[in-house]
Design a protein around this motif. Structure first.
Motif, PDB file in Angstrom:
ATOM      1  N   LEU A  37       0.632  -1.553   0.120  1.00 47.02           N
ATOM      2  CA  LEU A  37      -0.075  -0.135  -0.041  1.00 47.02           C
ATOM      3  C   LEU A  37       0.620   1.421   0.279  1.00 47.02           C
ATOM      4  N   ASN A  38       1.953   1.165   0.648  1.00 47.37           N
ATOM      5  CA  ASN A  38       3.072   1.959   0.658  1.00 47.37           C
ATOM      6  C   ASN A  38       3.383   2.940  -0.638  1.00 47.37           C
ATOM      7  N   VAL A  39       3.398   2.322  -1.349  1.00 47.14           N
ATOM      8  CA  VAL A  39       4.164   2.383  -3.212  1.00 47.14           C
ATOM      9  C   VAL A  39       3.298   3.530  -3.284  1.00 47.14           C
ATOM     10  N   ALA A  40       1.657   2.447  -3.491  1.00 42.73           N
ATOM     11  CA  ALA A  40       0.613   3.011  -4.238  1.00 42.73           C
ATOM     12  C   ALA A  40       0.461   4.740  -3.321  1.00 42.73           C
ATOM     13  N   ALA A  41       0.242   4.540  -2.243  1.00 44.45           N
ATOM     14  CA  ALA A  41      -0.524   5.753  -1.267  1.00 44.45           C
ATOM     15  C   ALA A  41       0.817   6.958  -1.485  1.00 44.45           C
ATOM     16  N   ASN A  42       2.116   6.481  -1.755  1.00 45.07           N
ATOM     17  CA  ASN A  42       3.118   7.583  -1.588  1.00 45.07           C
ATOM     18  C   ASN A  42       3.006   7.883  -2.856  1.00 45.07           C
ATOM     19  N   LEU A  43       2.813   7.170  -4.161  1.00 42.35           N
ATOM     20  CA  LEU A  43       2.568   7.976  -5.974  1.00 42.35           C
ATOM     21  C   LEU A  43       1.892   8.696  -5.969  1.00 42.35           C
ATOM     22  N   ALA A  44       0.322   7.843  -5.156  1.00 38.44           N
ATOM     23  CA  ALA A  44      -0.402   8.757  -4.959  1.00 38.44           C
ATOM     24  C   ALA A  44      -0.475  10.480  -4.197  1.00 38.44           C
ATOM     25  N   ARG A  45       0.634  10.121  -3.630  1.00 37.91           N
ATOM     26  CA  ARG A  45       0.519  11.523  -2.682  1.00 37.91           C
ATOM     27  C   ARG A  45       0.937  12.608  -3.855  1.00 37.91           C
ATOM     28  N   LEU A  46       1.839  11.714  -5.270  1.00 38.23           N
ATOM     29  CA  LEU A  46       3.065  12.495  -5.934  1.00 38.23           C
ATOM     30  C   LEU A  46       2.098  13.243  -7.333  1.00 38.23           C
ATOM     31  N   GLY A  47       0.680  12.427  -7.389  1.00 38.81           N
ATOM     32  CA  GLY A  47      -0.168  13.274  -8.056  1.00 38.81           C
ATOM     33  C   GLY A  47      -0.098  12.009  -9.022  1.00 38.81           C
ATOM     34  N   LYS A  48       0.013  11.235  -9.207  1.00 40.99           N
ATOM     35  CA  LYS A  48      -0.011   9.699  -9.954  1.00 40.99           C
ATOM     36  C   LYS A  48      -1.650   9.133  -9.560  1.00 40.99           C
ATOM     37  N   ARG A  49      -2.181   8.172  -9.980  1.00 42.82           N
ATOM     38  CA  ARG A  49      -3.670   7.756  -9.924  1.00 42.82           C
ATOM     39  C   ARG A  49      -2.950   6.495  -9.758  1.00 42.82           C
ATOM     40  N   THR A  50      -3.228   6.292  -8.505  1.00 41.32           N
ATOM     41  CA  THR A  50      -2.806   4.244  -8.372  1.00 41.32           C
ATOM     42  C   THR A  50      -3.794   3.528  -7.599  1.00 41.32           C
ATOM     43  N   ALA A  51      -4.058   2.495  -7.481  1.00 38.48           N
ATOM     44  CA  ALA A  51      -5.240   1.728  -6.632  1.00 38.48           C
ATOM     45  C   ALA A  51      -4.434   0.353  -6.381  1.00 38.48           C
ATOM     46  N   PHE A  52      -5.131   0.158  -4.901  1.00 35.60           N
ATOM     47  CA  PHE A  52      -4.981  -0.873  -4.139  1.00 35.60           C
ATOM     48  C   PHE A  52      -5.517  -1.928  -4.280  1.00 35.60           C
ATOM     49  N   VAL A  53      -4.985  -3.038  -4.279  1.00 36.97           N
ATOM     50  CA  VAL A  53      -5.785  -4.478  -4.291  1.00 36.97           C
ATOM     51  C   VAL A  53      -6.069  -5.077  -2.872  1.00 36.97           C
ATOM     52  N   SER A  54      -7.135  -5.785  -2.640  1.00 39.30           N
ATOM     53  CA  SER A  54      -7.054  -6.665  -1.360  1.00 39.30           C
ATOM     54  C   SER A  54      -8.132  -6.712  -0.697  1.00 39.30           C
ATOM     55  N   LYS A  55      -8.230  -7.431   0.462  1.00 35.07           N
ATOM     56  CA  LYS A  55      -9.263  -8.116   0.423  1.00 35.07           C
ATOM     57  C   LYS A  55      -9.091  -7.372   2.117  1.00 35.07           C
ATOM     58  N   LEU A  56     -10.234  -7.156   2.651  1.00 33.49           N
ATOM     59  CA  LEU A  56     -10.989  -6.278   4.108  1.00 33.49           C
ATOM     60  C   LEU A  56     -11.648  -7.068   4.598  1.00 33.49           C
ATOM     61  N   PRO A  57     -11.931  -6.917   6.352  1.00 31.79           N
ATOM     62  CA  PRO A  57     -13.393  -7.731   7.082  1.00 31.79           C
ATOM     63  C   PRO A  57     -13.934  -6.181   6.761  1.00 31.79           C
ATOM     64  N   ASP A  58     -15.093  -7.130   6.391  1.00 31.53           N
ATOM     65  CA  ASP A  58     -16.601  -6.081   6.680  1.00 31.53           C
ATOM     66  C   ASP A  58     -16.820  -5.502   7.010  1.00 31.53           C
ATOM     67  N   ASN A  59     -16.383  -4.768   8.549  1.00 29.81           N
ATOM     68  CA  ASN A  59     -16.769  -4.072   9.661  1.00 29.81           C
ATOM     69  C   ASN A  59     -15.634  -3.159  10.198  1.00 29.81           C
ATOM     70  N   GLU A  60     -16.263  -2.529  10.824  1.00 30.77           N
ATOM     71  CA  GLU A  60     -15.774  -0.506  11.239  1.00 30.77           C
ATOM     72  C   GLU A  60     -14.393  -0.746  11.239  1.00 30.77           C
ATOM     73  N   LEU A  61     -13.105  -1.583  11.132  1.00 29.89           N
ATOM     74  CA  LEU A  61     -11.898  -1.561  11.422  1.00 29.89           C
ATOM     75  C   LEU A  61     -11.269  -1.634   9.735  1.00 29.89           C
ATOM     76  N   GLY A  62     -12.221  -2.861   8.885  1.00 31.71           N
ATOM     77  CA  GLY A  62     -12.170  -2.296   7.533  1.00 31.71           C
ATOM     78  C   GLY A  62     -12.355  -1.193   6.829  1.00 31.71           C
ATOM     79  N   TRP A  63     -13.436  -0.668   7.155  1.00 30.59           N
ATOM     80  CA  TRP A  63     -14.339   0.594   7.229  1.00 30.59           C
ATOM     81  C   TRP A  63     -13.144   1.774   7.372  1.00 30.59           C
ATOM     82  N   LEU A  64     -12.659   1.689   8.347  1.00 32.53           N
ATOM     83  CA  LEU A  64     -11.527   2.481   8.966  1.00 32.53           C
ATOM     84  C   LEU A  64      -9.916   2.556   8.095  1.00 32.53           C
ATOM     85  N   ALA A  65      -9.804   0.973   7.506  1.00 34.69           N
ATOM     86  CA  ALA A  65      -8.488   0.857   6.292  1.00 34.69           C
ATOM     87  C   ALA A  65      -8.953   1.397   4.894  1.00 34.69           C
TER      88      ALA A  65
END
Lengths: 326, 326, 326, 326, 326, 326
Positions: A37-65
Motif C-alpha cells: 500500500l505504501n508504494v501506491a499511497a506515496n505515488l498518489a501523494r505525488l499526483g499519480k493515479r494508483t489503486a490498491f487491490v486487497s481484501k478487508l474485513p467488512d466491519n468498522e476496522l475494514g472501513w477505517l482502513a
C-alpha cells in the motif's frame, strides 16, 4: 487507467506514544500501512493515479482502513470486504539507541491472507495501467496469496504493464528456503526489482560485491532493472540512505542523503515509490535520487506514508535549506 | 489459599475516546478485561485473595496483560506464557441513545483458546481455595477450553471449593444449541449460578416468570443458589439494576439501584463479584445488595473493573449522598 | 455518473475538548464539515456515489480537507486548488444546559468564496447525475458564489438532474432581506426543498401552521417536494426530531425520534442526506423516516458527518434495541 | 483602587480525565482554584478590577499559579513568593450517579498557611478598594491565617471597604467547634455574608426555617446582608440552584435555575462573585439572579472559574435560548 | 512607567503534535506569539515591567490571546478589542533534517492590521517608559500599520524613550523593495537595531563582511547600537548562535552557544529580549551574552516565549552543568 | 523467600509532556518511582522475586502507588497504609542542551518519612531472602527513617542476607555533614556498595583516583564489593556509562555503552539492579556489564523503571543491532 496498481495487505499499526513501550502503554496511535500500500499511497501523494487491490474485513476496522486508503488518494474501488474476516494488526513501539523497536505482527488468517487466484477482475483493473506492483511479503501471507501474486504478475505482463517487485523478506512469515522457492517463481515475471544486501544474502545467498550482486538478479531472473538500496544505521535516531541500479549492463548511482529518524516504518517503500516516480518522469538516475529524497523525507514524518509534495521533494533535490520559510 | 480462583481469558479492549466511532478513531485507549478476570479483579479490589488462571502470549502484549492483572491485585503466578501465541482483542466504541456500541471480537486462536485439560496443576492452585469460578464464555472459546472448564469445576468440587458460574452466552462464539449442550455438562458441577432472562430464553428456552425460571435451573442442574439479574435500559446513558436469588426454596430479593452509564462493560461481572463478597461476608440478601451497589458503581467508572473501596460501597448501601466530600 | 453532486464550501472546524471553552483551550480537535459537503458525505457513507465541487487553498490545509473529503468516500476530483487562497475556519465549543455553544466563523475571503460562474465544467460533472445539491449558505458567501449557485441549479436542471436545496440561513453572512432576494432567484430552480420554521419566519415571513407553511413554498416557488423539519431542544444534551413533507398536495409525516446530543453540528444535513437516500430507495415516507433516523444517529457521534452503515440505520428504523451486541 | 481584594489560598487541582478515578489515572489535568481566588477571578472575568493576596512557593509551581491568576485578569502584584515553601494541592476525580467525587486535599504547611498578620501592606492594597473578601477556609488553614484574616477584615473596615465573607466549612481542616470559635470572631466584621443550610446546622447549629436562619446571622453577628444559597442535587450530572437574602429586615428571593453538571467545583464561588457583581451594578435582587445565572453557567464549564462574558450572563437572565448561534 | 512597550500583532500559532504534518493532523496545540509580543513577554519573564499595544478581535479568540499575554506578565491594559474583527493565525508543523517546517500565515485583515495612527494614547503609555520596541513585520501588515509604527517611534523619541527595532523581513507580507522603502523611513528613529546577514542582503543589499555591515546601518540610518546575530543550522535538531554589536565605533562580540532545537519559533526575539535585559542591567557585552543564553534556552522549550528565570540564565552564563539537580 | 527486599519510599512523579516546562503545563503524566523501589522493580522485571517495604497513605494515591508496584511484579504484601498520611511527590520536566531539568521534591512529612524501627516484621520478610537493599536517601527522609534503615540492615545481616546500598545523596534532604554522620553508621553493615565520584567527594571527601577511591570505602567501612559508576554527559540527549568494582583486592571493569537519553530518571537504579542480577547469575564482571546494559536501555524508555526482558538485555550484551526486527 492507473499509473500503478498494487496488490497486497493493509495492516493497522498500533503504536504507543513515542518512547513508551508496548507493555506500559495506555494509549495506541492508530496508523495504517503495509509495504504494498505504501508504494501506491506515496505515488498518489505525488499526483499519480494508483489503486490498491486487497481484501478487508467488512466491519468498522475494514472501513477505517478503506477511509485511510482513500484519504491517501489511492482508489479503493477494487477492495473487497469479507464478512466475518479479521484485520491484520502490527503493534510497534519506537526506540532510541541502543534499543530496538518491538514489532508484534498479528496478521495470521487476516482477510488479505484469503486472497486467491480468481478473486479480482484483472482485465478491468490492469488494462491501460502502466505499473503493476507487489512484493515479497504477499506470497508469504498464505499459499493462496502466493498463487494470486503469480496470477497478478502474469496478468499484468499479459496486458503490457511493467511489473515491479520489492524483495521484502519477513522472518515472522516464513523461512528463507520457503521464501526463495516462491520468489524464484515470481521473479521471472518482474521487470523492475528492488532489493538490498540483507535479503540477498539471507534468502538467495548472494554475497557478492554490489555490482555483481545486482547482476545475479538480472542473470538468474531476467529483471530489466535491478535496484539495490543501502541503509546506514549509525544510531537509531540518525541514518543515511543510498541506492544504485543496474540497467542495460550499466551501473547507475544515486546521491547519498542523511536524515533524522522520526519514524522508520515505510521508508523503504517510500524509496521505491520515489524511484518509480522519478523513473516515470525522467530516467533511472532521476529515479534513484528522487527515491533517496522521498526516503529521507519519509524518515522525518510520523506514519508509514510520506506526507509531502513534489515541490518539497524537488527542493530537497536542489539541496537542503534548513531555514524556516515564512 | 485463595478466596477465589477464576479460569478464563483476558482480552485487550481497544476503545476510541468516548463518542468517537471505531471507524473514525486516531487513538485507542487500552483497557484489559474479560468476564472471568473481572470477577477475580473486583473481589481483589475488595480485599479478597484471588488468582486468575489463563494462557497469554509470551510477548509485550501478554506482559502488559500480566501487569494489569497484578495491578488489580490478582495473583498472576499461575498464568502461562505461550511463545508465538496471539492476544485476544475486542474493539469497542461508546454510544449514546439511540445508537448501540460496536463490538468487534478478534479472539479466534488466542492463547487462551489453547487451554486444555492437564494444563494447570489444580491441586496446587485450588487446595484451600473457597470459590472456583468460570463462566459460559470459556467453553465457547474452543473444544479444549470446554473440556478444561469441566476439568476445573470437577477438580474444584473434589477439593471442597464452592463452584460459581455465570451463564454468559456470546453470539460471536457459538449457537444457542451448541452452547446448551456444553452448559448442561457443566452446570451439574455448579453451586452458585448467575443468569438473566435473555440467556435463559435464548439458550435454555426458559421463558417462565422470574420465580419459576430460577427453579428450573435448580431443578434441572441442582445448583444450590440461583441468581437472576435484571437490567433496565431506559436509555444508553442511564439505567437501573436489580437481582434476586433462589436458595433453599426461598426467593430473596435485592434493592433496585439507578445509575448513570459511563462504561457498561464488566458491570454484570461487578455484580457477581459483589454478590460473592456480600455472600461471603454476610448472607445472600447482603450479597444481592452488595452486588447491586458494586454494579451501580461499575457503571460510573471507565474500564471493565470497578475502582472502588469497601467503604465506598458501604456508603452507597446506606443511601447515596451526592454532595462532594471535602 | 453520480448519485449526487454538491456545490459548496468545506470549513475546518476547530473545537476544544468537550466542555472547555475556546478561551481556555490549549488544544483544538480538527474536524471538517460544511452543510453542503455533509449531505454528500453522508450519502457516500450510505454507499451512494457523490462528488463535492468547491475551491480550496493550494496548501497543507487545503490538502488536509481534500484527504478528509476522499476519506468520506466523496469524489474529490472536481475540487480546484487556488494558490495563495485561505481556508475558511469555524471555531466552536460544546455546551451544556443552560449554556450555548460559541461559534466564530472566519470564512471571509475563503477560497470557496471566490467561486464564480464558469469555474466548473458542469457538463462533465452533471451529465448522468441524479441529484444536484446546494443550499442557502452558498449564495451568502459572496456575490459570485450566488451567481455560481444559480448557474449550478440551471445547469443541473438542463441536464435532467433533480435539484435539491436546504434553506439554511446564517446571520453571520447577511441580513434576511439580502438572503431572501437571492433565495427567490434560486428557489424557482429547486425540485426538493428542506426548510424549518425559524428560517421560514425570519427570511420569508412564513408564519403559518405547518401544513400551510410548506404550501407557501410550493405555491410561490414551484418546488415539487417541500420538507419541513422540526427540532425540539428540551435541553442541550437531549433532543428530538421530526419531519414532514408536502408532495402532490399531500402531507406525509415521519416518526419522531429522541436522542442524546453529543455533537449537534451537521445533524440537519444528516437529515437531508437520509431523506434523499430513503427517497431514492423507497418513497417520501421512507425518506422522512430514514432522515429522522440518520439525524438521530448523527447527534450521538462526534464530527459533522455520521459514521454509520445502512444496517445500523435500518436497525434503528425497526426500533432501538439498546443492549450491547457481542 | 480595586473593586475587590481577596485574601486566601490558591491550590493546584489535579484531575484525571472525566470518569477515570484517581487510582487508575495515567494523566492529570492541571487546574488552579481556591474559593477565595475564584470570587476574585470571576469578578475579573466580568470586567471588575480585582486583586488576590496570598503567599506562593517561589518555584515553577508557584509561578504557574501566578500566571494563571494573571490570566484570569486578577492583579498578581501583591502575591508573595516564599523560597522553599510548598504548593497546596487537591486531587479530585469526577463522578456520576450514584458515585461521589474523591477529594484528597494536600495543603498542610502550604505557603499560604504561613500567612500571618503583618505580612501585607493593607494600606497600599485596600485604600480605595470597594469590597474586601475572604471566607471560612482561610482561618482553618492555620492559627496565623486566622489571625491574618481578622487583621484583614479590620483593616478593610477601617478603610471604608465593604467586607464580604463566605461561611465555607471544610471537614479536612478542623472540627465544627474550632471553626465556630474563629467564625464568631470574624463575623462581627462582615457586611455581606453568604451561607447555606448545611454549614449553618453543622457549625452554628442554626436549624431553623430559611427566613429565620438568615436572621440568626444578622442578629448574632450584625451582618448587613445575609445570603442563603440552596443547591438541589437530584443526580450527579444534573442540578438546580437558588438563593435568597435578608437585608434591612426584608427577604429577597432569586429565580431558580437548572443546569447540567460538568464541573461542580467553584460553582458556589461563582454564585458569590455573580451576586457581588449584580449587587454593585444594580441591587440585591439583581445580585441574586446574576449570581444564580453565573452559578448555573459555572456548572457547564471545566475548571474552577467561569469562562464567560457579561453578555452571556445577561442572555441567560433573559431566558435560555438553547439554539446554536451562527 | 514601563521598562518596555512593544507595538505589534499577536498570532494564534496552531501546531500538530511534533513531527506530524499539518495535512495529517487531528489535533492542534494552541500557542500564542508574535515577534513584537515575544520581546515584551520574555522581558516580563525576567521581571521587567512591559506592555503590549495592539488590536484584537472582541471574541473568545481575542480574549484567549489577552489571557495569554497577561499570563506572560505583560500588561494587557492597552489592548483594544474590535467587534467583528478577525484573529491572525499561523499554522506550523515541526520538522527534522532534512525537512523544513511548513508555515501558513493567515493574518490578512486581522484586527492588528487595522492599527492606524491616532489609535493609542502614546502620552499615557510611553511617558516614563525606558524602551519602545517594534520591528520590521509591523509596517508590513498594512499601510496604516506602517504609519502607526512611524508615529510610535516618533512619539517614543519625543518622550525620551530609547527606541529598539528588529529588522524582521517576512516574504509572505511584501517584497524587499517595498519593505526597504518603509524601513528607511523608520530606521532614522531607531536607537538600538538588531539585524542579521540574510535580511541585510535581501532587503538592503548589504553584503559586506560583518564588521562593515553593521557600520552601514549606523552610517545610513544613525542607529546608536547595531546588533548582528548569527545563526548556524548544521541540522534541524541542533544549532548554534552568536551575536556582535557596534557601539561608539567599537565592535563587541558575544560568546557562541550550542543547543538542541525543540522549538525554533521566537528564538530570535528571545535573543533581543535577553540583549535588552543584559544591556539594561550591565553593558552591551553583558547584553550580547545574556541574549545568546536566553536564545539558547528558548530553543529547548516549546512555545514562542522562554519559560525561564534569571537564575537559570545566569547559571548558563557561568557554564552549562547538565547534571540533574535534586 | 525473596531474591531482594528493598526498604524505601515511592514517589509520584508528575511530568508535563516532553519539553514543556512545569510552569506552562496543562497536563502531567503520572509516573511512580523512587530509587529503592526502582531496584526492586527492575529485578522483578528480570524475573526475580522482590518485595518493597514502605508506608503509603491510605487513599486513592496510595492505592495508585500500590497498583503500580504490583504491576512491576514487586510483592506489595508488606506495604502499610496510613490513614491521613500524605504521598510524596516530585515534579520534573524534561530538558535539552543546554537546559537542565527542574525537580521540585514535595516529600516532607510523607507517609514513608514516618517509617520507624519496629514498624515491620523483619523476621517474616527477610528470612530466606538473598539481598536486602536500601540507600542513602532513606536515612535522609527523617531521623526515624535513619534508625529504621539501620535496623533493617542489621536485621538482614542477622538473617544471613547480603546487604546492598547505593550511596545516593540528595541536597534537598540534608547537608553533606549530616549525611556523612548517618552513612558512617550504616555502611559498616553493607556488603555491596554502589557509589560515584560526585557523592564520594561531596559527602566523604574522597577525591582520589578511581582505584584508590573504591579502596577507601572498603578500608573505612569494610564493604566486600565496592562499585563505582561513571556517567558521561556530553549533552542532555546523549550520554555514556561505565562502571568498575573492587572485590577481593581486585579491580574489575565493565564495558562502556553509549545511548540516547529519553528519560534519565532511575537509570542509576537500573544499573544497580542489573549489576545485582548479573552478579547473582554470574560474577562481578557479568554484573558490571549487565548493569551497564540495563542502564543504557533505561535511558531510552519513559518512566523510572526499565520495561525490558532478559533476552533484550542479552541481545545488547552481544552487541547492538539497530535494525528493526520483523
Amino acid at each position: 487507467m492507473y499509473d500503478l496498481v498494487s496488490l497486497g495487505e493493509i495492516l493497522l499499526r498500533l503504536s504507543p506514544p513515542r518512547f513508551q513501550r508496548l507493555r506500559q502503554a495506555s494509549q495506541f496511535d492508530i496508523w495504517t500501512g503495509g509495504a504494498q500500500l505504501n508504494v501506491a499511497a506515496n505515488l498518489a501523494r505525488l499526483g499519480k493515479r494508483t489503486a490498491f487491490v486487497s481484501k478487508l474485513p467488512d466491519n468498522e476496522l475494514g472501513w477505517l482502513a478503506r477511509d485511510r486508503i482513500a484519504a491517501y488518494g489511492v482508489d479503493p474501488a477494487h477492495l473487497q470486504f469479507v464478512p466475518g474476516a479479521r484485520m491484520g494488526v502490527v503493534y510497534v513501539d519506537f526506540s532510541a539507541t541502543p534499543r530496538v523497536s518491538t514489532s508484534i505482527f498479528d496478521r495470521q488468517d487476516s482477510a488479505a491472507s484469503t486472497i486467491q487466484p480468481g478473486d479480482f477482475r484483472w482485465d478491468e483493473i490492469l488494462t491501460g495501467t502502466r505499473l503493476a506492483h507487489t512484493d515479497g511479503i504477499v506470497p508469504g501471507l498464505s499459499a493462496s496469496c502466493a498463487d494470486a501474486a503469480l496470477e497478478f504478475l502474469r496478468a499484468a505482463r499479459a496486458r503490457g504493464c511493467t511489473t515491479t517487485f520489492d524483495v521484502n523478506y519477513r522472518e515472522h512469515l516464513w523461512t528463507p528456503d520457503r521464501a526463495r522457492a516462491r520468489f524464484v517463481q515470481l521473479l521471472e515475471h518482474v521487470d523492475i526489482l528492488a532489493t538490498n544486501r540483507n535479503v540477498s544474502e539471507q534468502v538467495f545467498g548472494f554475497g557478492d560485491r554490489d555490482e555483481d550482486l545486482v547482476k545475479r538478479y538480472r542473470d538468474e531472473f531476467g529483471c530489466k532493472i535491478v535496484c539495490l538500496t543501502h541503509r546506514e544505521i549509525p544510531s537509531v535516531l540518525h541514518g543515511a540512505w543510498n541506492s544504485m541500479a543496474l540497467y542495460d549492463n550499466k551501473i547507475i548511482r544515486g546521491r547519498r542523503l542523511e536524515f533524522d529518524v522520526i519514524d522508520r516504518f515505510g521508508t523503504g517503500d517510500a524509496w521505491f515509490a520515489g524511484f518509480l516516480y522519478g523513473y516515470l518522469e525522467g530516467d533511472i538516475e532521476h529515479g534513484l535520487n528522487f527515491g533517496n529524497a522521498l526516503c529521507a523525507l519519509a524518515h522525518t514524518i510520523e506514519g508509514d506514508v510520506v506526507q509531502t509534495s513534489i515541490s518539497e521533494v524537488q527542493g530537497l533535490l536542489r539541496g537542503a535549506d534548513l531555514r524556516i520559510k515564512r
